[in-house]
Write an enzyme that holds these catalytic residues in place. Sequence first.
Site, PDB file in Angstrom:
ATOM      1  N   TYR A  33       0.829  -1.210   0.000  1.00  0.00           N
ATOM      2  CA  TYR A  33       0.000   0.000   0.000  1.00  0.00           C
ATOM      3  C   TYR A  33       0.855   1.247   0.000  1.00  0.00           C
ATOM      4  CZ  TYR A  33       0.711   1.080   4.994  1.00  0.00           C
ATOM      5  OH  TYR A  33       1.245   1.430   6.206  1.00  0.00           O
ATOM      6  N   LYS A 148       6.510  -1.888   2.048  1.00  0.00           N
ATOM      7  CA  LYS A 148       5.297  -1.283   2.617  1.00  0.00           C
ATOM      8  C   LYS A 148       4.125  -2.259   2.457  1.00  0.00           C
ATOM      9  CE  LYS A 148       3.097   3.222   3.203  1.00  0.00           C
ATOM     10  NZ  LYS A 148       3.178   3.229   4.661  1.00  0.00           N
ATOM     11  N   GLU A 180      11.026   2.718  14.582  1.00  0.00           N
ATOM     12  CA  GLU A 180      10.202   3.798  14.014  1.00  0.00           C
ATOM     13  C   GLU A 180       8.870   3.812  14.733  1.00  0.00           C
ATOM     14  OE1 GLU A 180       9.270   2.889   9.864  1.00  0.00           O
ATOM     15  OE2 GLU A 180       9.381   0.755  10.327  1.00  0.00           O
ATOM     16  N   LEU A 205      10.713   1.273   7.455  1.00  0.00           N
ATOM     17  CA  LEU A 205      10.193   1.722   6.166  1.00  0.00           C
ATOM     18  C   LEU A 205      10.944   2.992   5.762  1.00  0.00           C
ATOM     19  CD1 LEU A 205       7.781   1.226   4.121  1.00  0.00           C
ATOM     20  CD2 LEU A 205       6.784   3.240   5.210  1.00  0.00           C
TER      21      LEU A 205
HETATM   22  N1  PDD Z   1       2.478   5.196   7.268  1.00  0.00           N
HETATM   23  N2  PDD Z   1       7.048   4.072   9.112  1.00  0.00           N
HETATM   24  C1  PDD Z   1       5.936   3.344   9.028  1.00  0.00           C
HETATM   25  C2  PDD Z   1       5.903   2.003   9.685  1.00  0.00           C
HETATM   26  C3  PDD Z   1       4.817   3.833   8.328  1.00  0.00           C
HETATM   27  O1  PDD Z   1       3.702   3.086   8.236  1.00  0.00           O
HETATM   28  C4  PDD Z   1       4.879   5.113   7.735  1.00  0.00           C
HETATM   29  C5  PDD Z   1       3.729   5.701   6.974  1.00  0.00           C
HETATM   30  C6  PDD Z   1       6.064   5.845   7.873  1.00  0.00           C
HETATM   31  C7  PDD Z   1       6.238   7.207   7.237  1.00  0.00           C
HETATM   32  O2  PDD Z   1       6.336   7.098   5.846  1.00  0.00           O
HETATM   33  P1  PDD Z   1       5.861   8.279   4.903  1.00  0.00           P
HETATM   34  O3  PDD Z   1       6.583   9.513   5.328  1.00  0.00           O
HETATM   35  O4  PDD Z   1       6.244   7.842   3.565  1.00  0.00           O
HETATM   36  O5  PDD Z   1       4.379   8.399   5.093  1.00  0.00           O
HETATM   37  C8  PDD Z   1       7.136   5.292   8.545  1.00  0.00           C
HETATM   38  C9  PDD Z   1       1.296   5.640   6.528  1.00  0.00           C
HETATM   39  C10 PDD Z   1       1.091   7.123   6.568  1.00  0.00           C
HETATM   40  C11 PDD Z   1       0.111   4.857   7.030  1.00  0.00           C
HETATM   41  O6  PDD Z   1       0.274   3.666   7.222  1.00  0.00           O
HETATM   42  O7  PDD Z   1      -0.971   5.425   7.178  1.00  0.00           O
END
Ligand code: PDD
Length: 285
Positions: A33, A148, A180, A205
């Site tokens: 996703y 992801k 994270e 991620l």
């Molecule tokens: N999540 N780490 C994890 C485990 C995440 O699920 C996300 C983002 C991030 C930040 O990544 P980015 O800056 O590309 O959004 C880091 C999304 C927003 C979600 O699952 O809703």
Amino acid sequence: MHPIAYVNGAFVPLSDAKVSILDRGFLFADGIYEVAAVLDGRLVDNASHLARLQRSVGEIALPLPETLERIQEIQKELVARNALDSGLLYLEVTRGADSGRDFVFPKGVTPTLVMFVSAKDIINAPNAKAGIGVITVPDIRWERRDIKSVALLAQVLAKQAAAEAGCGEAWMVEDGVVTEGGSSSAFILTQDDVIVTRNNSNAILPGCTRKAVVALAEERQLKVEERPFSVAEALAAKEAFITSASAFVQPVVTIDGKPVGGGKVGAMATRLREIYIDFARATAV
Ligand code: PDD
């Protein structure tokens, strides 16, 4: 207005948007996703999200059912059809629905591609002004967190525990250091003004917002170190904050109920948030 979703080639009312119970996303979490922010009706840092999508699907040998160019067209059309000004666009691709439940990749099955949007005022989120509390939890996830994947049960449990503790995020900890957040990247600012965030590897991620914030900070001659940090180091830090597509830059004011940076929103987090929002507005498509 009724929300519109995209399912395998068609724009349909969200209430009619359905996939099979045999879909491998549902049965095996065999899917990838992406979540991209929408500001002023435009997609934020979308090239970065699409590049990560391509990488993630490649890592699990899942062919995309559309080109990246076509996916962006569909994203834009979905934003327009929903007249979305500010919010999030969710995109998921799975290995599709086979005729039964076989672990092995099916042959001749078209991958599933779905998208929907949700309205969210990311700019004026109260948490951005007040900061959030985080709790720490053991990181119980698999070893390919760079992908992801829609297998998010560990994050669901972590973020539920955070919500029950009145906190906005959970920081996952492994081998004594923070990996994270449940759905965000974790940052601290040391007492001597070094921005620290964990280096990319299979352990986290590669956040798109993280990448942009690091680049924007470095362009401004701010010191950045990409390395792991412990909870103790975070508690002794000047500031802490998180980044994600859904929150941009958000200050952290407590960790496990203990104050960080005197329990107040820090100047660096506030500045990086403003810088990121300017970048997001200037480059959105
Ligand atoms: N999540 N780490 C994890 C485990 C995440 O699920 C996300 C983002 C991030 C930040 O990544 P980015 O800056 O590309 O959004 C880091 C999304 C927003 C979600 O699952 O809703």
